[in-house]
Design an enzyme around this catalytic site. Sequence first.
Site, PDB file in Angstrom:
ATOM      1  N   CYS A  84      37.610  40.558  46.125  1.00  0.00           N
ATOM      2  CA  CYS A  84      37.408  39.208  46.691  1.00  0.00           C
ATOM      3  C   CYS A  84      35.953  38.927  47.040  1.00  0.00           C
ATOM      4  CB  CYS A  84      38.276  39.028  47.925  1.00  0.00           C
ATOM      5  SG  CYS A  84      40.001  39.403  47.619  1.00  0.00           S
TER       6      CYS A  84
ATOM      7  N   ASN B 145      45.394  32.847  47.760  1.00  0.00           N
ATOM      8  CA  ASN B 145      44.244  33.758  47.618  1.00  0.00           C
ATOM      9  C   ASN B 145      43.965  33.971  46.127  1.00  0.00           C
ATOM     10  OD1 ASN B 145      42.496  35.923  47.523  1.00  0.00           O
ATOM     11  ND2 ASN B 145      43.605  37.173  49.013  1.00  0.00           N
TER      12      ASN B 145
ATOM     13  N   HIS C  97      35.917  33.348  52.102  1.00  0.00           N
ATOM     14  CA  HIS C  97      36.943  33.703  51.127  1.00  0.00           C
ATOM     15  C   HIS C  97      38.289  33.229  51.662  1.00  0.00           C
ATOM     16  CE1 HIS C  97      39.666  35.761  48.580  1.00  0.00           C
ATOM     17  NE2 HIS C  97      40.009  36.662  49.480  1.00  0.00           N
TER      18      HIS C  97
END
Length: 327
Positions: free
Chosen positions: A112, A284, A254
Amino acid sequence: MGVRIVGTGSYVPEKILTNLDLQNMVDTSDEWIKVRTGIVERHIAPPEMSSGDMASIAAKRALELAGLEGSDISVVVVATTTPDHTFPNTASAVQRNIGADNAFGFDLSAACSGMIYSLELAYSLLMQQKKYRYVLLCGAEKLSCITNWNDRNTCVLFGDGAGAVILGRCDDDDSGQIASDLHLDGNYSEILQLPAGGSRNPTSHETVDKGMHYIHMLGKETFKLAVNAMAGACRNVLSESGVNAADVKLVIPHQANKRIIEAVAQRIDVSTEQVFVNVHKYGNTSAASISICLDEAFRSGQLQKGDIVLLVAFGSGLTWGAQLLRV
Ligand code: UT7
């Protein structure tokens, strides 16, 4: 001389999977997912579409916005945990699809945190090597293909998509990287990983039977580490640069969980209006999330030339870091 973001693009597949759809697949509820994560829906790529395909569409949109051709790009970086193949790299697929005939390129594996790491390379390359004019950074993920759709602990969290950012050298001295703070810690590698498919546990009937080709995550541990690490990286770039949190136009974290984002925002003392959130729409998307946010922020006018933006991410590795930029 400075370095500036000259174009952004993004792409998410058409198909939307809602929390209500997931209620029919596993023992979960729309209410639980919304309260615990902030996610309402996510986009899922069709079987024939790869991360590289999504990255290529995002990259073409970024080129169009920048008024550039593929041949203007010197370097192609694709940050991904779901590459098209182990080899060749996904960057080569993007290079071919956009006609970046003068570029070299590679994939970057930082989960990520992929876009935070990629930006470090892009700013350094462009500041130090005059022969590189434009660098294309893509973040792209097809997480649906490594998601266990029978595991409610993880399947409600992830989505597919891609973003692209083109950076180029400019005459404006003010534009560029103000500060960065990047980290790597292999001591927690097991809390978030894809256990099989690499040289540690090559794919076999046994690994497939055990579901080792799917994302494994210890959610609570990851949550706590993420909040502390992200808040720490933000504080570090702010104190190193002397920039006040109030002067940051937009914080782009994020997008893993709205509660993580809120906890980080509270710890670094920024207002809700300063924080960009789109986790409700996409879930996500790992390496893609920050570049999708950047594209939406630029296209909606929330980010404009001269603004200060704080990007921060945390992911498997552990990898984490923050970038403080004047765009
Ligand atoms: O992208 C990089 C990093 N990733 C992250 O940062 C993700 C970090 N972690 C998280 O976002 C959160 O930990 C989760 C959203 C994954 C989980 O939220 P939580 O508040 O930490 O819940 P939990 O894991 O402690 O589970 C609480 C309860 C459990 O039931 P019991 O043991 O209390 O009876 C779980 O079994 O919720 C249950 N549960 C669910 N219930 C309904 C777990 N998943 C679900 C679900 N639907 N999908």
